[in-house]
Write a protein that holds these residues in place. Structure first.
Motif, PDB file in Angstrom:
ATOM      1  N   ILE A  81       1.092  -0.742  -0.047  1.00  0.00           N
ATOM      2  CA  ILE A  81      -0.003  -0.144  -0.011  1.00  0.00           C
ATOM      3  C   ILE A  81       0.780   1.682  -0.304  1.00  0.00           C
ATOM      4  CG2 ILE A  81      -1.825   1.527   1.439  1.00  0.00           C
ATOM      5  CD1 ILE A  81      -2.786  -1.248   2.545  1.00  0.00           C
ATOM      6  N   GLY A  82       2.486   1.105   0.750  1.00  0.00           N
ATOM      7  CA  GLY A  82       2.930   2.269   0.958  1.00  0.00           C
ATOM      8  C   GLY A  82       3.865   2.723  -0.495  1.00  0.00           C
ATOM      9  N   ASN A  83       3.568   1.379  -1.431  1.00  0.00           N
ATOM     10  CA  ASN A  83       4.584   2.041  -2.689  1.00  0.00           C
ATOM     11  C   ASN A  83       2.870   2.436  -3.099  1.00  0.00           C
ATOM     12  OD1 ASN A  83       7.572   1.515  -2.070  1.00  0.00           O
ATOM     13  ND2 ASN A  83       6.890  -0.816  -1.983  1.00  0.00           N
ATOM     14  N   MET A  84       2.453   2.476  -3.625  1.00  0.00           N
ATOM     15  CA  MET A  84       1.063   2.503  -4.413  1.00  0.00           C
ATOM     16  C   MET A  84       1.216   4.399  -4.198  1.00  0.00           C
ATOM     17  SD  MET A  84       0.960  -0.640  -6.964  1.00  0.00           S
ATOM     18  CE  MET A  84      -0.675  -0.109  -6.910  1.00  0.00           C
ATOM     19  N   LEU A  85       0.747   3.655  -2.662  1.00  0.00           N
ATOM     20  CA  LEU A  85       0.601   5.537  -2.351  1.00  0.00           C
ATOM     21  C   LEU A  85       1.852   6.422  -2.908  1.00  0.00           C
ATOM     22  CD1 LEU A  85      -2.612   5.212   0.113  1.00  0.00           C
ATOM     23  CD2 LEU A  85      -2.975   5.681  -2.551  1.00  0.00           C
ATOM     24  N   ARG A  86       2.896   6.164  -2.632  1.00  0.00           N
ATOM     25  CA  ARG A  86       4.440   7.008  -2.862  1.00  0.00           C
ATOM     26  C   ARG A  86       4.154   7.939  -1.357  1.00  0.00           C
ATOM     27  NH1 ARG A  86       6.911   6.719  -7.887  1.00  0.00           N
ATOM     28  NH2 ARG A  86       5.863   6.123  -9.182  1.00  0.00           N
ATOM     29  N   ILE A  87       3.621   7.450  -0.263  1.00  0.00           N
ATOM     30  CA  ILE A  87       3.545   7.952   0.867  1.00  0.00           C
ATOM     31  C   ILE A  87       5.073   7.638   1.803  1.00  0.00           C
ATOM     32  CG2 ILE A  87       1.281   7.616   0.866  1.00  0.00           C
ATOM     33  CD1 ILE A  87       3.224   5.290   3.424  1.00  0.00           C
ATOM     34  N   LYS A  88       5.002   8.517   2.389  1.00  0.00           N
ATOM     35  CA  LYS A  88       5.969   8.411   4.095  1.00  0.00           C
ATOM     36  C   LYS A  88       4.950   8.057   4.843  1.00  0.00           C
ATOM     37  CE  LYS A  88       8.335  10.857   0.800  1.00  0.00           C
ATOM     38  NZ  LYS A  88       9.742   9.819  -0.112  1.00  0.00           N
ATOM     39  N   PRO A  89       5.702   6.153   5.003  1.00  0.00           N
ATOM     40  CA  PRO A  89       5.575   5.588   6.754  1.00  0.00           C
ATOM     41  C   PRO A  89       6.438   5.785   7.825  1.00  0.00           C
ATOM     42  CG  PRO A  89       6.451   3.896   4.531  1.00  0.00           C
ATOM     43  CD  PRO A  89       6.195   5.127   4.041  1.00  0.00           C
ATOM     44  N   ILE A  90       5.827   6.147   8.640  1.00  0.00           N
ATOM     45  CA  ILE A  90       6.460   6.560  10.032  1.00  0.00           C
ATOM     46  C   ILE A  90       6.156   4.801  10.714  1.00  0.00           C
ATOM     47  CG2 ILE A  90       6.089   7.933  12.387  1.00  0.00           C
ATOM     48  CD1 ILE A  90       5.024   9.416  10.814  1.00  0.00           C
ATOM     49  N   LEU A  91       7.273   4.692  11.153  1.00  0.00           N
ATOM     50  CA  LEU A  91       7.033   3.527  11.494  1.00  0.00           C
ATOM     51  C   LEU A  91       7.845   3.444  12.767  1.00  0.00           C
ATOM     52  CD1 LEU A  91       9.139   1.014   8.562  1.00  0.00           C
ATOM     53  CD2 LEU A  91       6.493   1.600   8.672  1.00  0.00           C
ATOM     54  N   THR A  92       7.100   1.965  13.700  1.00  0.00           N
ATOM     55  CA  THR A  92       7.450   2.661  14.945  1.00  0.00           C
ATOM     56  C   THR A  92       8.143   0.765  15.803  1.00  0.00           C
ATOM     57  OG1 THR A  92       7.785   3.518  17.284  1.00  0.00           O
ATOM     58  CG2 THR A  92       6.002   1.834  16.791  1.00  0.00           C
ATOM     59  N   PHE A  93       8.680   0.861  16.729  1.00  0.00           N
ATOM     60  CA  PHE A  93       9.132  -0.473  17.791  1.00  0.00           C
ATOM     61  C   PHE A  93       8.210  -0.951  18.358  1.00  0.00           C
ATOM     62  CE2 PHE A  93      13.262   0.065  15.278  1.00  0.00           C
ATOM     63  CZ  PHE A  93      13.955  -1.388  15.758  1.00  0.00           C
ATOM     64  N   ASP A  94       7.606  -2.215  18.287  1.00  0.00           N
ATOM     65  CA  ASP A  94       6.609  -2.506  19.631  1.00  0.00           C
ATOM     66  C   ASP A  94       7.015  -2.922  20.262  1.00  0.00           C
ATOM     67  OD1 ASP A  94       6.743  -5.165  19.018  1.00  0.00           O
ATOM     68  OD2 ASP A  94       4.931  -4.852  17.770  1.00  0.00           O
ATOM     69  N   HIS A  95       5.865  -3.260  21.095  1.00  0.00           N
ATOM     70  CA  HIS A  95       6.448  -3.996  22.710  1.00  0.00           C
ATOM     71  C   HIS A  95       7.337  -4.768  22.319  1.00  0.00           C
ATOM     72  CE1 HIS A  95       4.579  -1.365  25.058  1.00  0.00           C
ATOM     73  NE2 HIS A  95       3.342  -1.716  24.740  1.00  0.00           N
ATOM     74  N   GLY A 117       9.073  -5.351  19.997  1.00  0.00           N
ATOM     75  CA  GLY A 117      10.805  -4.719  19.292  1.00  0.00           C
ATOM     76  C   GLY A 117      10.636  -4.955  17.615  1.00  0.00           C
ATOM     77  N   LYS A 118       9.483  -5.416  17.392  1.00  0.00           N
ATOM     78  CA  LYS A 118       8.818  -5.329  15.979  1.00  0.00           C
ATOM     79  C   LYS A 118       8.721  -4.090  15.458  1.00  0.00           C
ATOM     80  CE  LYS A 118       7.731 -10.367  16.350  1.00  0.00           C
ATOM     81  NZ  LYS A 118       5.756 -11.047  16.734  1.00  0.00           N
ATOM     82  N   ILE A 119       9.206  -4.252  14.236  1.00  0.00           N
ATOM     83  CA  ILE A 119       8.908  -3.192  13.497  1.00  0.00           C
ATOM     84  C   ILE A 119       7.659  -2.576  13.034  1.00  0.00           C
ATOM     85  CG2 ILE A 119       9.758  -1.314  11.279  1.00  0.00           C
ATOM     86  CD1 ILE A 119      12.488  -2.533  11.466  1.00  0.00           C
ATOM     87  N   VAL A 120       6.994  -1.436  12.985  1.00  0.00           N
ATOM     88  CA  VAL A 120       5.497  -1.570  13.142  1.00  0.00           C
ATOM     89  C   VAL A 120       4.979  -0.843  12.676  1.00  0.00           C
ATOM     90  CG1 VAL A 120       4.488  -3.702  14.860  1.00  0.00           C
ATOM     91  CG2 VAL A 120       4.566  -1.195  14.790  1.00  0.00           C
ATOM     92  N   PRO A 121       3.749  -0.405  11.779  1.00  0.00           N
ATOM     93  CA  PRO A 121       3.135   1.059  11.267  1.00  0.00           C
ATOM     94  C   PRO A 121       2.827   1.644  12.253  1.00  0.00           C
ATOM     95  CG  PRO A 121       2.869  -1.566   9.651  1.00  0.00           C
ATOM     96  CD  PRO A 121       3.045  -2.014  10.577  1.00  0.00           C
ATOM     97  N   LEU A 122       3.115   3.543  12.005  1.00  0.00           N
ATOM     98  CA  LEU A 122       2.781   3.692  12.936  1.00  0.00           C
ATOM     99  C   LEU A 122       1.007   5.067  12.533  1.00  0.00           C
ATOM    100  CD1 LEU A 122       2.208   4.470  15.477  1.00  0.00           C
ATOM    101  CD2 LEU A 122       4.220   6.054  15.822  1.00  0.00           C
ATOM    102  N   ALA A 123       1.657   5.581  11.154  1.00  0.00           N
ATOM    103  CA  ALA A 123       0.887   6.148  10.762  1.00  0.00           C
ATOM    104  C   ALA A 123       1.506   6.664   9.050  1.00  0.00           C
ATOM    105  CB  ALA A 123       1.156   7.707  11.123  1.00  0.00           C
ATOM    106  N   LYS A 124       1.047   7.365   8.273  1.00  0.00           N
ATOM    107  CA  LYS A 124       1.999   7.711   7.248  1.00  0.00           C
ATOM    108  C   LYS A 124       1.170   9.165   6.557  1.00  0.00           C
ATOM    109  CE  LYS A 124      -2.545   4.851   4.311  1.00  0.00           C
ATOM    110  NZ  LYS A 124      -2.634   4.039   3.663  1.00  0.00           N
TER     111      LYS A 124
END
Length: 290
Positions: free
Chosen positions: A180-194, A196-203
């Motif tokens: 979805i991120g590539n299709m929409l050419r967005i800048k995803p904001i990611l974080t580490f969850d509890h 320690g995995k990388i997960v999407p936060l916002a875009k």
């Protein structure tokens, strides 16, 4: 009790920091085809990104081996250390931690304390620095690890990637989110969850909008801190944006300690060039003095 500290090169400690607090830094291996490079030894962040821009196939990484760990344990034991705290890359993005936990049960010449940072880069560095400072002041693992847990629990991070394709191809984020991120050419904001995995936060659609979102998140979060705060701004070869972010953050949070660092090869493999990150947490130096 003489206590040592080991971390890996994904912490991106400077040589001066490692020497000051007597921290052993073991290199992660970066692999381009048939060529292997020890991060921070055989290849710098700049050299890596130059190769990354011209390679057809994405490079891969290989974590620190148990052989490297045992060699370090042997050297530390011979130097008179009785225990070692190992602060390493998040278990959410590598199997290193669980491998070390299993391996450490059979280590006989030094007591090994694996510590899952659940983070990378500046967060991992702060944890290693806290452990290193306390160890050089004569503290042992039983005193240091509770402080590490306190610091780890306080860490917040927002990571903005310029192109999420690297995270997709290296399997560090779900295919659906990346697609979805590539299709929409967005800048995803990611974080580490509890975990320690990388997960999407916002875009957001632009890096400026993403930064404004990060700043708003920091505003709400830092208000809840009852301790001194340290903020780290990190980048993967994005110096102009880093300078702008740093100036704004310093102005916005005048009471915080603000510092900068790079995202090096072993993390840039996954984030790609131009990634920006902001990490904020309780100041590790404050915790070391409690």
């Amino acid at each position: 009790m003489k206590t040592a500290v080991i971390t890996d090169s994904a912490s991106y400690l400077t040589k001066e920091q490692a020497q000051k607090y007597n921290i052993t830094v073991l290199p992660i291996t970066v692999i381009f085809g048939m060529d292997q490079y020890a991060e921070g030894v055989d290849i710098s962040a700049t050299e890596f990104l130059t190769k990354l821009a011209t390679t057809e196939k994405l490079p891969t990484t290989a974590q620190v081996t148990m052989g490297q760990m045992q060699e370090a344990f042997d050297e530390l034991s011979a130097a008179g250390y009785e225990e070692v705290i190992c602060v390493n890359l998040s278990s959410g993005i590598t199997t290193f931690y669980e491998n070390l936990v299993a391996y450490s049960r059979d280590v006989t010449n030094i007591k090994v304390y694996p510590f899952d940072s659940k983070i990378a880069s500046a967060g991992e560095a702060d944890l290693a620095l806290l452990a290193g400072k306390m160890a050089t002041e004569g503290k042992n693992a039983n005193e240091i690890i509770p402080r590490l847990e306190q610091l780890r629990d306080s860490i917040k991070v927002d990571l903005v990637v310029d192109n999420i394709g690297h995270l997709l191809r290296t399997g560090r984020i779900s295919n659906t989110s990346a697609f979805i991120g590539n299709m929409l050419r967005i800048k995803p904001i990611l974080t580490f969850d509890h975990d320690g995995k990388i997960v999407p936060l916002a875009k957001e659609h632009t890096m400026r909008q993403a930064f404004n979102k990060v700043l708003a998140t920091m505003d709400d979060s830092i208000l809840e801190f009852t301790t001194p705060v340290r903020i780290s701004i990190v980048d993967a070869n994005n110096p102009k944006t880093k300078a702008s972010w740093t100036a704004t953050i310093q102005e916005h949070f005048p009471n915080a300690i603000v510092e900068t660092n790079q995202i090096g090869p072993s993390i840039s493999v996954h984030t790609g060039e131009k990634a920006m990150g902001v990490l904020w947490a309780t100041d590790w130096q404050y915790l070391s003095e409690l």
